[in-house]
Scaffold this motif. Structure first.
Motif, PDB file in Angstrom:
ATOM      1  N   ALA A  26       3.578 -11.710  23.187  1.00 28.75           N
ATOM      2  CA  ALA A  26       5.003 -11.770  22.844  1.00 28.75           C
ATOM      3  C   ALA A  26       5.531 -10.394  22.465  1.00 28.75           C
ATOM      4  O   ALA A  26       4.773  -9.489  22.089  1.00 28.75           O
ATOM      5  N   ALA A  27       6.844 -10.233  22.565  1.00 34.48           N
ATOM      6  CA  ALA A  27       7.489  -8.976  22.212  1.00 34.48           C
ATOM      7  C   ALA A  27       7.084  -8.552  20.804  1.00 34.48           C
ATOM      8  O   ALA A  27       7.110  -9.351  19.871  1.00 34.48           O
ATOM      9  N   SER A  28       6.726  -7.284  20.674  1.00 35.41           N
ATOM     10  CA  SER A  28       6.134  -6.792  19.432  1.00 35.41           C
ATOM     11  C   SER A  28       7.033  -5.787  18.733  1.00 35.41           C
ATOM     12  O   SER A  28       7.894  -5.152  19.355  1.00 35.41           O
ATOM     13  N   LYS A  29       6.782  -5.645  17.437  1.00 30.30           N
ATOM     14  CA  LYS A  29       7.478  -4.613  16.673  1.00 30.30           C
ATOM     15  C   LYS A  29       6.493  -4.000  15.681  1.00 30.30           C
ATOM     16  O   LYS A  29       5.547  -4.641  15.207  1.00 30.30           O
ATOM     17  N   LEU A  30       6.712  -2.739  15.392  1.00 29.36           N
ATOM     18  CA  LEU A  30       5.849  -2.015  14.469  1.00 29.36           C
ATOM     19  C   LEU A  30       6.192  -2.407  13.038  1.00 29.36           C
ATOM     20  O   LEU A  30       7.341  -2.284  12.607  1.00 29.36           O
ATOM     21  N   LEU A  31       5.184  -2.894  12.325  1.00 31.14           N
ATOM     22  CA  LEU A  31       5.344  -3.208  10.905  1.00 31.14           C
ATOM     23  C   LEU A  31       4.496  -2.226  10.111  1.00 31.14           C
ATOM     24  O   LEU A  31       3.298  -2.077  10.374  1.00 31.14           O
ATOM     25  N   VAL A  32       5.100  -1.542   9.153  1.00 28.03           N
ATOM     26  CA  VAL A  32       4.381  -0.562   8.345  1.00 28.03           C
ATOM     27  C   VAL A  32       4.578  -0.883   6.872  1.00 28.03           C
ATOM     28  O   VAL A  32       5.711  -1.085   6.419  1.00 28.03           O
ATOM     29  N   GLN A  33       3.493  -0.952   6.158  1.00 26.42           N
ATOM     30  CA  GLN A  33       3.517  -1.135   4.709  1.00 26.42           C
ATOM     31  C   GLN A  33       2.877   0.083   4.063  1.00 26.42           C
ATOM     32  O   GLN A  33       1.919   0.650   4.594  1.00 26.42           O
ATOM     33  N   THR A  34       3.424   0.470   2.930  1.00 23.30           N
ATOM     34  CA  THR A  34       2.911   1.654   2.237  1.00 23.30           C
ATOM     35  C   THR A  34       2.295   1.265   0.892  1.00 23.30           C
ATOM     36  O   THR A  34       2.733   0.304   0.236  1.00 23.30           O
ATOM     37  N   TYR A  35       1.288   2.032   0.520  1.00 21.20           N
ATOM     38  CA  TYR A  35       0.574   1.843  -0.746  1.00 21.20           C
ATOM     39  C   TYR A  35       0.364   3.228  -1.371  1.00 21.20           C
ATOM     40  O   TYR A  35       0.270   4.227  -0.640  1.00 21.20           O
ATOM     41  N   THR A  36       0.296   3.277  -2.681  1.00 25.02           N
ATOM     42  CA  THR A  36       0.042   4.549  -3.366  1.00 25.02           C
ATOM     43  C   THR A  36      -1.232   4.445  -4.190  1.00 25.02           C
ATOM     44  O   THR A  36      -1.522   3.413  -4.797  1.00 25.02           O
ATOM     45  N   LEU A  37      -1.978   5.539  -4.181  1.00 22.63           N
ATOM     46  CA  LEU A  37      -3.216   5.638  -4.960  1.00 22.63           C
ATOM     47  C   LEU A  37      -3.295   7.016  -5.608  1.00 22.63           C
ATOM     48  O   LEU A  37      -2.823   8.010  -5.033  1.00 22.63           O
ATOM     49  N   LYS A  38      -3.914   7.049  -6.785  1.00 28.40           N
ATOM     50  CA  LYS A  38      -4.226   8.310  -7.438  1.00 28.40           C
ATOM     51  C   LYS A  38      -5.736   8.530  -7.366  1.00 28.40           C
ATOM     52  O   LYS A  38      -6.510   7.615  -7.051  1.00 28.40           O
ATOM     53  N   GLY A  39      -6.125   9.767  -7.630  1.00 25.04           N
ATOM     54  CA  GLY A  39      -7.538  10.106  -7.598  1.00 25.04           C
ATOM     55  C   GLY A  39      -8.377   9.139  -8.406  1.00 25.04           C
ATOM     56  O   GLY A  39      -8.051   8.832  -9.558  1.00 25.04           O
ATOM     57  N   GLY A  40      -9.455   8.638  -7.817  1.00 28.57           N
ATOM     58  CA  GLY A  40     -10.359   7.723  -8.489  1.00 28.57           C
ATOM     59  C   GLY A  40      -9.993   6.264  -8.368  1.00 28.57           C
ATOM     60  O   GLY A  40     -10.803   5.390  -8.699  1.00 28.57           O
ATOM     61  N   GLN A  41      -8.760   5.963  -7.902  1.00 25.50           N
ATOM     62  CA  GLN A  41      -8.335   4.566  -7.774  1.00 25.50           C
ATOM     63  C   GLN A  41      -8.779   3.975  -6.435  1.00 25.50           C
ATOM     64  O   GLN A  41      -8.969   4.691  -5.452  1.00 25.50           O
ATOM     65  N   THR A  45      -0.374   8.586  -0.442  1.00 27.91           N
ATOM     66  CA  THR A  45       0.417   7.480   0.103  1.00 27.91           C
ATOM     67  C   THR A  45      -0.265   7.004   1.376  1.00 27.91           C
ATOM     68  O   THR A  45      -0.588   7.816   2.256  1.00 27.91           O
ATOM     69  N   ILE A  46      -0.496   5.711   1.428  1.00 30.38           N
ATOM     70  CA  ILE A  46      -1.207   5.132   2.572  1.00 30.38           C
ATOM     71  C   ILE A  46      -0.224   4.314   3.413  1.00 30.38           C
ATOM     72  O   ILE A  46       0.505   3.472   2.882  1.00 30.38           O
ATOM     73  N   TYR A  47      -0.225   4.579   4.706  1.00 28.37           N
ATOM     74  CA  TYR A  47       0.627   3.864   5.651  1.00 28.37           C
ATOM     75  C   TYR A  47      -0.253   2.931   6.495  1.00 28.37           C
ATOM     76  O   TYR A  47      -1.166   3.392   7.191  1.00 28.37           O
ATOM     77  N   ALA A  48       0.023   1.644   6.400  1.00 29.82           N
ATOM     78  CA  ALA A  48      -0.705   0.642   7.190  1.00 29.82           C
ATOM     79  C   ALA A  48       0.210   0.128   8.289  1.00 29.82           C
ATOM     80  O   ALA A  48       1.283  -0.418   8.013  1.00 29.82           O
ATOM     81  N   ALA A  49      -0.207   0.331   9.559  1.00 30.07           N
ATOM     82  CA  ALA A  49       0.611  -0.054  10.719  1.00 30.07           C
ATOM     83  C   ALA A  49       0.036  -1.312  11.356  1.00 30.07           C
ATOM     84  O   ALA A  49      -1.153  -1.365  11.693  1.00 30.07           O
ATOM     85  N   PHE A  50       0.894  -2.308  11.529  1.00 26.91           N
ATOM     86  CA  PHE A  50       0.495  -3.583  12.116  1.00 26.91           C
ATOM     87  C   PHE A  50       1.282  -3.829  13.406  1.00 26.91           C
ATOM     88  O   PHE A  50       2.444  -3.415  13.532  1.00 26.91           O
ATOM     89  N   ASN A  51       0.651  -4.546  14.318  1.00 30.64           N
ATOM     90  CA  ASN A  51       1.344  -4.982  15.533  1.00 30.64           C
ATOM     91  C   ASN A  51       2.023  -6.312  15.225  1.00 30.64           C
ATOM     92  O   ASN A  51       1.461  -7.386  15.433  1.00 30.64           O
ATOM     93  N   GLY A  52       3.260  -6.236  14.717  1.00 29.53           N
ATOM     94  CA  GLY A  52       4.015  -7.437  14.391  1.00 29.53           C
ATOM     95  C   GLY A  52       4.708  -8.016  15.612  1.00 29.53           C
ATOM     96  O   GLY A  52       4.624  -7.481  16.721  1.00 29.53           O
ATOM     97  N   LYS A  53       5.376  -9.123  15.405  1.00 29.61           N
ATOM     98  CA  LYS A  53       6.073  -9.803  16.492  1.00 29.61           C
ATOM     99  C   LYS A  53       7.547  -9.984  16.134  1.00 29.61           C
ATOM    100  O   LYS A  53       7.897 -10.263  14.984  1.00 29.61           O
ATOM    101  N   THR A  54       8.412  -9.829  17.137  1.00 30.08           N
ATOM    102  CA  THR A  54       9.849  -9.967  16.886  1.00 30.08           C
ATOM    103  C   THR A  54      10.230 -11.423  16.623  1.00 30.08           C
ATOM    104  O   THR A  54      11.279 -11.685  16.057  1.00 30.08           O
TER     105      THR A  54
END
Length: 949
Positions: free
Chosen positions: A142-157, A212-221
């Motif tokens: 099916a037609a897809s769309k880019l889904l991106v979620q971001t997360y933040t971490l500090k040293g040691g986390q 900052t971590i960017y997680a890219a998923f193959n989402g669906k429209t």
């Protein structure tokens, strides 16, 4: 010019005297003798005639009604149907047939057989509704769309949550994690995807810093097929995936079982795949095509920062998407269709791809008109309340015709009259200049939008589609429909003859469109041209050149790469007519390879005109080496100042001209415009071995009667009237490789000139020019009006001493009436002293068929409502009969005011031009019938000389 005109007129008068005034006079509306038609007009083929989209509501079709309707369509001059299954009418569910089921395939076969018996062809959309999709499209395809979620971490986390899409609408579609990129505050970039376990947990913690971590998923429209028919419901296809395309076509492969089933062309509607900005393999495709890893640039891809890096990255992203659409879907689709023995017809607009390449990849490029244009033709109705706020743009239409011309394809089609006006209010007069504008843009294969299949047992007005012109047999204009259909057929018979005759090839800088930091997905839609087309130097240059009389086509980077310089001209395809010059308008970004191809053409003998030297290259990939290559190419050009703002660089057998004023450069290169546009006339040319056709249209507010120049030397010029089929030799002179020919066109009229280079003229009859007009004779007396067909009821016959709208008659039935009424009057013509008499009906709402003394003059269906009738008049008592057909609007208004149910469909049901629920009860009655004044004007005439002076 004035002296030439006087000379032509004087010599024409001499010619008329020599023929003793007995020569047959060309009349603008009479039917021409068969032998003359055979000599001048091509024999009509089904592709010459207009075709129509044919909506099958719920695919609730049967053999009896298919036969009945196809016979009706053929009888009014339609050349073919394009089957488009859509949602159905409520209450008829038992008649529905599932798309591609054995019963549906039987109905397709029956349709092809019956259409063939009537000399018609059949196309079909390769799906239901639009865009492509259906039950075979599982979520994976099916037609897809880019889904991106971001997360933040500090040293040691360490990230505690699982890496999964948070959008609840995506949960059942199992969107896959495709990339995980970490960015530190110190500029480090890490790929962490291999550190994610099977449960979606990230097994990584940074030693120090802010990340900052960017997680890219193959989402669906989640988009599903719009207006789907039974058996066609499902997700929209991922057009960027070759695997998805193969799965989609497999269903048709099975249903067709290796048999063509007589389908001429498979059709794909405008893209309209909303929000589809991704595909499962996009990262890999990007790296293969652009040469670097997009995963490292996720932050920039999501950014709205107006920076050079972001704009260049997004340009690469958009180019990659364009190439994927072209290669993974469009070319794959054409290959599949060819394997079935059929061809493809594609609307590329609305997509995120390079329109020229997408149009060029199919057999018939198809463009679209949406809304209505303004024309200053006197009397042409354009009510602002009944039109869309989108004007069709001829330059937009030229993307499709350019692709056809450059690749040597015979046909360019057009979905025509989509939302030309509000339902039931569209007249033939409004359709005529709109379709002529389509012809002028290079289209030669018109498809109406459209007609709806409706069974005979469904009460008036039958089944209707919500966005349609609705020219069905239930339409009150139907008895006169053949008038405009035959006009279109004659025009298209000429516009499909030979090859296009455009001298200028204009490079389209698509990379300028793509290089934009705003947003991500760039859809090149008909409705968005104010943003992606109108503001560009390319558009301004094309508008100026066409306005000044240059004929041109557009060329893309890829199409230009295959062009060759031959004999001082540019050959883009063995099947295409060569071009005299390549024009490269001002462009910010040009691939070095494109400039290299342009300079190669110059070395091979061509002329290349640069509005300015390109200074930058698109994208991020190998940026510095590409910039250096571009600079090397520009530095290789050694220009000499030729004055008048023109610099010339000789290279090989040809030349490169550098000039801000492109038209001066064209004149320097001895490439001349068609100065006939100075009159206000618009034109398009076709070339054949024996000469050239000029299709001329007067969309101005003034009558044109003058000598116009043609950029060729002709041995004879024949005037051909596509409204009536009349033809005759024109008055003309030649000299200095030019031809001067006299033309007469009223506002709204069109003519075709056949400028022959053969010694023998195609006809012997001279064209009769109307000269001095006498005092108009008012047709007065007592008119008899009898209503002949229509409804809801036939009003009573009327005796009229003054012509007024039916809606002003004392009979209340007339206000609600939609149909035809015949006006009859007798009048005295004391003597026949004039060479010609011109009937003018004045105001007509909306179409008329005319008889004089029992002889049919013809259909007057568009402005001007005029005809030459001298051949039918006699001294003394004459009878004039005028059958007028009005619009459907008044009958629909009456039904809505009475609360009569006539629209009851699934899904969108029936909406007005603003996509609100349709309700005609508040409309004012539309003027109907013959309003006049009706006059007959005597004229003297002169005959076209039919020979060189």
């Amino acid at each position: 010019m004035i002296h030439t005109y006087k000379l032509l007129t004087a010599l024409a008068l001499c010619a008329l005297i020599l023929t003793n005034c007995s020569q047959p006079q060309a009349t603008s509306q009479a039917v021409e003798a068969p032998h003359q038609q055979e000599q001048v007009w091509p024999a009509l083929q089904k592709e010459h005639r207009p075709w129509t989209r044919w909506w099958w509501m719920g695919s609730a079709v049967d053999e009896q009604n298919i036969s009945r309707l196809l016979e009706a369509y053929a009888s009014v001059g339609l050349g073919g149907v394009e089957i488009a299954p859509i949602y159905g009418a409520k209450g008829y569910e038992s008649r529905y047939i599932d798309f591609l089921s054995p019963e549906w395939m039987h109905m397709l076969d029956f349709t092809v057989k019956k259409a063939g018996e009537s000399g018609m062809g059949v196309d079909m959309t390769q799906g239901t509704g639009w865009p492509y999709g259906g039950p075979q499209v599982t979520p994976a395809y099916a037609a897809s769309k880019l889904l991106v979620q971001t997360y933040t971490l500090k040293g040691g986390q360490q990230l505690q949550e699982e890496l999964e899409v948070q959008d609840p609408k995506q949960g059942d579609l199992e969107p896959a994690l495709l990339a995980l990129t970490a960015y530190s505050d110190e500029g480090k970039i890490l790929n962490l995807l291999d550190k994610v376990n099977a449960e979606g947990k990230l097994n990584w913690r940074p030693a120090a810093g802010d990340w900052t971590i960017y997680a890219a998923f193959n989402g669906k429209t989640r988009q599903k097929v719009k207006r789907a028919a039974p058996g066609g419901v499902g997700y929209t296809l991922d057009h960027l995936s070759g695997d998805a395309a193969d799965v989609y076509f497999a269903r048709f492969q099975k249903a067709f079982n290796g048999d063509k089933h007589g389908v001429r062309a498979f059709y794909n509607d405008s893209y309209e795949v909303y929000g589809a900005d991704w595909s499962a393999d996009f990262f890999n495709e990007f790296e293969t095509r652009r040469g670097y890893d997009l995963r490292r640039y996720l932050r920039e891809l999501l950014s709205e920062e107006a920076s050079e890096t972001v704009a260049r990255l997004k340009a690469d992203y958009r180019q990659t998407m364009s190439e994927m659409l072209l290669e993974n879907f469009t070319r794959r689709w054409s290959g599949w269709a060819h394997g079935q023995g059929s061809i493809t017809k594609n609307q590329a607009h609305g997509s995120p791809g390079n329109l020229l390449d997408l149009y060029a990849a199919v057999d018939i490029p198809e463009v679209e008109t949406f809304g209505s244009s303004y024309f200053p033709i006197p009397g042409l109705r354009r009510d602002s309340a009944d039109i869309r706020n989108v004007d069709p743009d001829p330059i937009m239409l030229k993307f499709g015709s350019s692709a056809a011309h450059v690749t040597g394809k015979k046909l360019t089609s057009c979905e025509t009259f989509t939302w030309l006006g509000e339902h039931f209010k569209t007249s033939f007069s409004q359709m005529k200049p709109e379709v002529e504008q389509v012809f002028l843009a290079g289209v030669n294969h018109v498809f109406y939008h459209g007609v709806t299949y409706s069974p005979e047992d469904v009460p008036w007005p039958g089944w209707l589609f919500y966005a349609s012109l609705n020219l069905t047999p239930a339409n009150s204009l139907w008895p006169h429909f053949s008038g405009i259909n035959n006009y279109i057929a004659r025009c298209q018979s000429i516009l499909q003859t030979g090859k296009s005759d455009n001298e200028v090839l204009v490079y389209w800088p698509v990379h300028d469109v793509w290089n934009d930091a705003e947003g991500r997905l760039r859809m090149l839609t008909v409705h968005g041209i104010d943003k992606w087309l109108h503001p560009t130097p390319f558009y301004e240059q094309v508008k100026q050149l066409t306005g000044q009389g240059y004929s041109l086509d557009f060329v893309s980077d890829a199409l230009l790469s295959g062009a060759k310089g031959q004999g001082g001209r540019i050959s883009t395809s063995p099947a295409a007519a060569p071009y005299q010059v390549l024009v490269i308008p001002q462009t910010d970004f040009m691939p070095p390879a494109t400039l290299e191809h342009a300079l190669r053409l110059a070395r091979e003998g061509a002329t290349v005109v640069l509005e300015e030297l390109p200074s930058d290259v698109p994208g991020l990939s190998q940026l510095e080496p590409k910039k250096e290559k571009l600079q090397q190419l520009t530095r290789s050009l050694q220009f000499t100042d030729r004055g008048d703002g023109i610099k010339q660089a000789a290279t090989g057998k040809g030349q490169v001209l550098l000039a801000k004023d492109v038209q001066r450069a064209l004149a320097f290169a001895n490439i001349h415009r068609e100065a006939l546009t100075d009159t206000g006339l618009k034109f398009i040319r076709r070339q054949t071995e024996g000469g050239k056709y000029y299709y001329l249209v007067n969309h101005t507010a003034k009558a044109i009667d003058q000598v116009i120049p043609l950029n060729m030397k002709a041995s004879s010029v024949t005037i051909m009237d596509p409204q009536s089929t009349q033809a005759g030799l024109a008055a003309f002179t030649t000299g200095h490789d030019r031809t001067q020919v006299r033309v007469q066109l009223q506002p709204g009229e069109a003519l075709i000139l056949w400028a022959s280079t053969n010694a023998k003229a195609p006809v012997a009859t001279a064209w009769a020019y109307l000269e001095k007009a006498g005092a108009p004779i008012a047709v007065q007396g007592e008119w008899t009006l009898r209503f002949t067909e229509g409804g809801p009821e036939l009003p009573a016959a009327q005796k009229l001493t003054e012509l007024v709208s039916w809606t002003a008659l004392p009979d209340p039935k007339a206000t609600a009436f939609s149909g035809s009424g015949a006006y009859t009057v007798t009048f005295e013509l004391p003597s026949r002293k004039a060479a010609e008499y011109v009937l003018d009906l004045g105001q007509v709402h909306e179409s008329a068929r005319v008889w004089v003394n029992g002889q049919e003059v013809g259909l007057l269906w568009g402005i001007p409502f005029r005809a030459r009738i001298g051949a039918h008049l006699k001294p003394g008592r004459n009878t004039l009969k005028i059958e007028v057909a009005n619009l459907m609007a008044n009958r629909i208004r009456d039904m809505d005011r009475k609360g009569i149910s006539w629209r009851n469909y699934h899904e969108i049901n029936f909406v007005n031009i603003n996509y609100k629920p349709f309700d005609a009860s508040g409309w004012q009655p539309m003027p109907s019938g013959l309003l006049g004044p009706v006059t007959i004007t005597p004229h003297s005439t002169t005959a076209g000389l039919g020979r060189n002076l």
